[in-house]
Design an enzyme around this catalytic site. Sequence first.
Site, PDB file in Angstrom:
ATOM      1  N   LYS A 109       0.867  -1.186   0.000  1.00  0.00           N
ATOM      2  CA  LYS A 109       0.000   0.000   0.000  1.00  0.00           C
ATOM      3  C   LYS A 109       0.891   1.219   0.000  1.00  0.00           C
ATOM      4  CE  LYS A 109      -4.497   0.739   0.431  1.00  0.00           C
ATOM      5  NZ  LYS A 109      -5.442  -0.206  -0.136  1.00  0.00           N
TER       6      LYS A 109
HETATM    7  N1  GLU Z   1      -6.997  -0.110  -3.645  1.00  0.00           N
HETATM    8  C1  GLU Z   1      -7.719  -1.320  -3.869  1.00  0.00           C
HETATM    9  C2  GLU Z   1      -7.793  -2.175  -2.623  1.00  0.00           C
HETATM   10  O1  GLU Z   1      -7.640  -1.687  -1.526  1.00  0.00           O
HETATM   11  C3  GLU Z   1      -7.209  -2.076  -5.093  1.00  0.00           C
HETATM   12  C4  GLU Z   1      -5.796  -2.534  -5.008  1.00  0.00           C
HETATM   13  C5  GLU Z   1      -5.288  -3.090  -6.339  1.00  0.00           C
HETATM   14  O2  GLU Z   1      -6.056  -3.181  -7.252  1.00  0.00           O
HETATM   15  O3  GLU Z   1      -4.096  -3.397  -6.384  1.00  0.00           O
HETATM   16  O4  GLU Z   1      -8.070  -3.344  -2.674  1.00  0.00           O
END
Ligand code: GLU
Length: 420
Positions: A109
């Site tokens: 993240k």
């Molecule tokens: N931000 C989204 C999540 O928290 C998608 C993450 C992604 O597609 O890599 O799952």
Amino acid sequence: MRDELLKNPVFAMAANQFDQVADFLALDDELRERCKWPKRLITVAIPVRHDDGNTKVYFGHRVQHHLTRGPVKGGLRYSPDVDLGEVAALAMWMNWKCALLDLPYGGGKGGINCDPRTLSMGELERITRRFTMEMIPFIGQDIDVMAPDMGTNEQTMSWIVDTYSTHAGRLVPGIVTGKPLCLQGSAGRTRATGHGVAFLASRALNKLGIDVGSATAIVQGFGNVGLHTALTLASYGVKVKGVSDISGAVWNEAGLDLNKLADHVAATKGVVGFAHGDAVDPAEMLCRECDILAPAAAGMVITAANAGQLRCKVLAEGANGPTTPEADAILAARGDIFVLPDILCNAGGVTVSYFEWVQNLQRYSWSEREVLTKLETKLEAAFARTLAFASQHGIGHRHAAQALAIKTVAEVKAQRGMFP
Ligand code: GLU
């Protein structure tokens, strides 16, 4: 570092969930330590010249929880609340989400501590490009693949592709997912998270014997996830009676006209003032009677203060970490709410991100129907595994989903062995 991270309430919540699951799985101390702590925590300064000529330094973070099962995968968020501890918690949850869905990824993240609503397009572009440059030693399509999250979108991803590809001297579409279609994004990616939330909520209703076509819903959040959750639910015949966002909440007993609401939000930046619904208190709205309650915005919104008052049948967690452990304990004691835990419920986004990445690596593209069919197959399998594990062990769905995920990661770590 442990103490630093644990000072953050969101990380403390994720760590507490991990400890409970590790106890349940009877993980030995070595695996416990190796699974719990993030592999890499990266913080960079991002100096940016504002439109008024002044320069400001922002701080950007990227946490790569584990690379044990593949490249790390996860969103990049722009929000004034971002800090390293929160990003580390979200990376840990991504790690579990990818394992639960059986995607060949670890969790990651990122976040930049800025308020995108107050920045111009030019300022956002400069922040994004500079952050990408700072990240170049740490990312790659086989190392770390970012995606949109709160406050970021297809445009943000396009700037990352452009910056990274310019540096590489060739187009590298697989460096991020959630790209627009013209830049080798995937059909179905924009709607994927909300589609998954709605699909799983409808499966939960099936299990409860409630007719989907006459069900009702309340959705908290009208960003990408909330919007597509609401639209997909409506396409199943569900009446979406209430929607809230940062500006307020609107209610229509006969069901909101979601397309009109989306137009209103596009024009005014919030649901407040919508002519075809009544203004209601957003906190009170969460406790109104409905079949599906979908928190699809921020974390920690279902708390000890409101968990006892919820009047939904299904809690469909579109957001990451919307329910605190205290609220979870209340829901478990009540036993009358079917919880679709975040790492399962909102996994449609990262699942279609995985499909996008596979298409990019293959230089091939699938139709939206193919993508959504593959998505539903993956979600259904994880849903069935979670429910079976929960009933086999007499535990809640969240605990079951987390246990399945952490068990998967621990097995791979044990199999690979510790180096050196
Ligand atoms: N931000 C989204 C999540 O928290 C998608 C993450 C992604 O597609 O890599 O799952």
